[in-house]
Design a protein around this motif. Structure first.
Motif, PDB file in Angstrom:
ATOM      1  N   CYS A 106       0.867  -1.109   0.085  1.00  0.00           N
ATOM      2  CA  CYS A 106      -0.050  -0.039  -0.056  1.00  0.00           C
ATOM      3  C   CYS A 106       0.707   1.280   0.002  1.00  0.00           C
ATOM      4  O   CYS A 106       2.148   1.152   0.394  1.00  0.00           O
ATOM      5  CB  CYS A 106      -1.004  -0.139   1.249  1.00  0.00           C
ATOM      6  SG  CYS A 106      -0.045  -0.193   2.819  1.00  0.00           S
ATOM      7  N   SER A 107       0.150   2.238  -0.358  1.00  0.00           N
ATOM      8  CA  SER A 107       0.859   3.619  -0.324  1.00  0.00           C
ATOM      9  C   SER A 107       1.426   4.035   1.113  1.00  0.00           C
ATOM     10  O   SER A 107       1.120   3.586   2.100  1.00  0.00           O
ATOM     11  CB  SER A 107       0.267   4.928  -0.985  1.00  0.00           C
ATOM     12  OG  SER A 107      -0.775   4.923   0.072  1.00  0.00           O
ATOM     13  N   ASN A 108       2.451   5.004   1.317  1.00  0.00           N
ATOM     14  CA  ASN A 108       2.725   5.472   2.670  1.00  0.00           C
ATOM     15  C   ASN A 108       1.456   5.906   3.525  1.00  0.00           C
ATOM     16  O   ASN A 108       1.653   6.012   4.679  1.00  0.00           O
ATOM     17  CB  ASN A 108       3.790   6.611   2.646  1.00  0.00           C
ATOM     18  CG  ASN A 108       5.462   6.134   2.025  1.00  0.00           C
ATOM     19  OD1 ASN A 108       5.439   4.634   2.135  1.00  0.00           O
ATOM     20  ND2 ASN A 108       6.216   6.596   1.617  1.00  0.00           N
ATOM     21  N   TYR A 109       0.878   6.692   2.883  1.00  0.00           N
ATOM     22  CA  TYR A 109      -0.471   7.335   3.363  1.00  0.00           C
ATOM     23  C   TYR A 109      -1.347   6.271   3.989  1.00  0.00           C
ATOM     24  O   TYR A 109      -1.755   6.380   5.408  1.00  0.00           O
ATOM     25  CB  TYR A 109      -1.164   8.296   2.422  1.00  0.00           C
ATOM     26  CG  TYR A 109      -2.452   8.953   3.054  1.00  0.00           C
ATOM     27  CD1 TYR A 109      -2.087   9.937   4.159  1.00  0.00           C
ATOM     28  CD2 TYR A 109      -3.641   8.443   3.006  1.00  0.00           C
ATOM     29  CE1 TYR A 109      -3.322  10.723   4.627  1.00  0.00           C
ATOM     30  CE2 TYR A 109      -4.806   9.174   3.449  1.00  0.00           C
ATOM     31  CZ  TYR A 109      -4.599  10.141   4.374  1.00  0.00           C
ATOM     32  OH  TYR A 109      -5.704  10.536   4.882  1.00  0.00           O
ATOM     33  N   THR A 110      -1.623   5.062   3.034  1.00  0.00           N
ATOM     34  CA  THR A 110      -2.430   4.143   3.531  1.00  0.00           C
ATOM     35  C   THR A 110      -1.656   3.565   4.803  1.00  0.00           C
ATOM     36  O   THR A 110      -2.399   3.005   5.816  1.00  0.00           O
ATOM     37  CB  THR A 110      -2.854   3.181   2.461  1.00  0.00           C
ATOM     38  OG1 THR A 110      -3.213   4.074   1.310  1.00  0.00           O
ATOM     39  CG2 THR A 110      -3.636   2.118   2.841  1.00  0.00           C
ATOM     40  N   LEU A 147       0.202   4.632   6.736  1.00  0.00           N
ATOM     41  CA  LEU A 147       0.190   5.497   8.151  1.00  0.00           C
ATOM     42  C   LEU A 147      -1.239   5.629   8.520  1.00  0.00           C
ATOM     43  O   LEU A 147      -1.283   5.180   9.986  1.00  0.00           O
ATOM     44  CB  LEU A 147       0.379   7.009   7.821  1.00  0.00           C
ATOM     45  CG  LEU A 147       0.305   7.969   8.871  1.00  0.00           C
ATOM     46  CD1 LEU A 147       1.477   7.739   9.792  1.00  0.00           C
ATOM     47  CD2 LEU A 147       0.375   9.429   8.229  1.00  0.00           C
ATOM     48  N   ILE A 148      -2.400   5.354   7.909  1.00  0.00           N
ATOM     49  CA  ILE A 148      -3.619   5.183   8.519  1.00  0.00           C
ATOM     50  C   ILE A 148      -3.782   3.852   9.074  1.00  0.00           C
ATOM     51  O   ILE A 148      -4.406   3.791  10.438  1.00  0.00           O
ATOM     52  CB  ILE A 148      -4.576   5.443   7.296  1.00  0.00           C
ATOM     53  CG1 ILE A 148      -4.672   6.795   6.833  1.00  0.00           C
ATOM     54  CG2 ILE A 148      -5.918   5.243   7.763  1.00  0.00           C
ATOM     55  CD1 ILE A 148      -4.915   7.804   7.685  1.00  0.00           C
ATOM     56  N   SER A 168      -1.557   3.875  12.532  1.00  0.00           N
ATOM     57  CA  SER A 168      -1.669   4.649  13.775  1.00  0.00           C
ATOM     58  C   SER A 168      -3.049   5.034  13.690  1.00  0.00           C
ATOM     59  O   SER A 168      -3.272   5.002  15.118  1.00  0.00           O
ATOM     60  CB  SER A 168      -0.856   5.952  13.333  1.00  0.00           C
ATOM     61  OG  SER A 168      -1.308   6.620  12.166  1.00  0.00           O
TER      62      SER A 168
END
Length: 103
Positions: free
Chosen positions: A3-7, A9-10, A13
C-alpha cells in the motif's frame, strides 16, 4: 509495496486508535467478549468433541472401551446415540445464540 505510505500510516496509527476507542466504551468490549466466549466455547467444548466422536465411530470398526449408558451396545446403536446427542447439542448451541440476541 502492499500500500502507499499514506495508507500505511492510516492502518498503523489511526485505525488501532479508532478501534480501541470504540472498544473502550464498556458495552462494546463486553459484547465482543460475550460473543467470542459463546462461539468459541460452544464449538470447542461441546460440538467439537461429539462431532469428533461421531466421526471416529463412523470410520472405525472398533467398538471402543468406554461404554455408554452402562451397557454394551452395538456400533450402530452408538452411532445413533451420538447423532442424537450431537443434534441436541447443536440445538442448545443455537438456542444460546438466540438468547444472546434477545438479551
Amino acid at each position: 509495496g502492499l500500500c502507499s505510505n499514506y495508507t500505511g500510516l492510516i492502518i498503523v496509527s489511526v485505525l488501532p486508535w479508532v478501534l480501541s476507542w470504540t472498544m473502550y466504551q464498556g458495552s462494546v468490549i463486553e459484547e465482543l467478549l460475550s460473543w467470542g466466549g459463546l462461539l468459541l466455547t460452544g464449538v470447542v467444548a461441546f460440538i467439537g468433541p461429539i462431532a469428533l466422536a461421531l466421526y471416529v465411530a463412523m470410520k472405525s470398526d472398533v467398538l471402543g472401551s468406554i461404554s455408554t449408558w452402562y451397557c454394551l451396545k452395538t456400533r450402530k446403536q452408538r452411532k445413533y446415540e451420538l447423532c442424537i446427542l450431537l443434534t441436541f447439542t447443536i440445538i442448545a448451541f443455537f438456542s444460546a445464540i438466540v438468547g444472546q440476541f434477545l438479551d
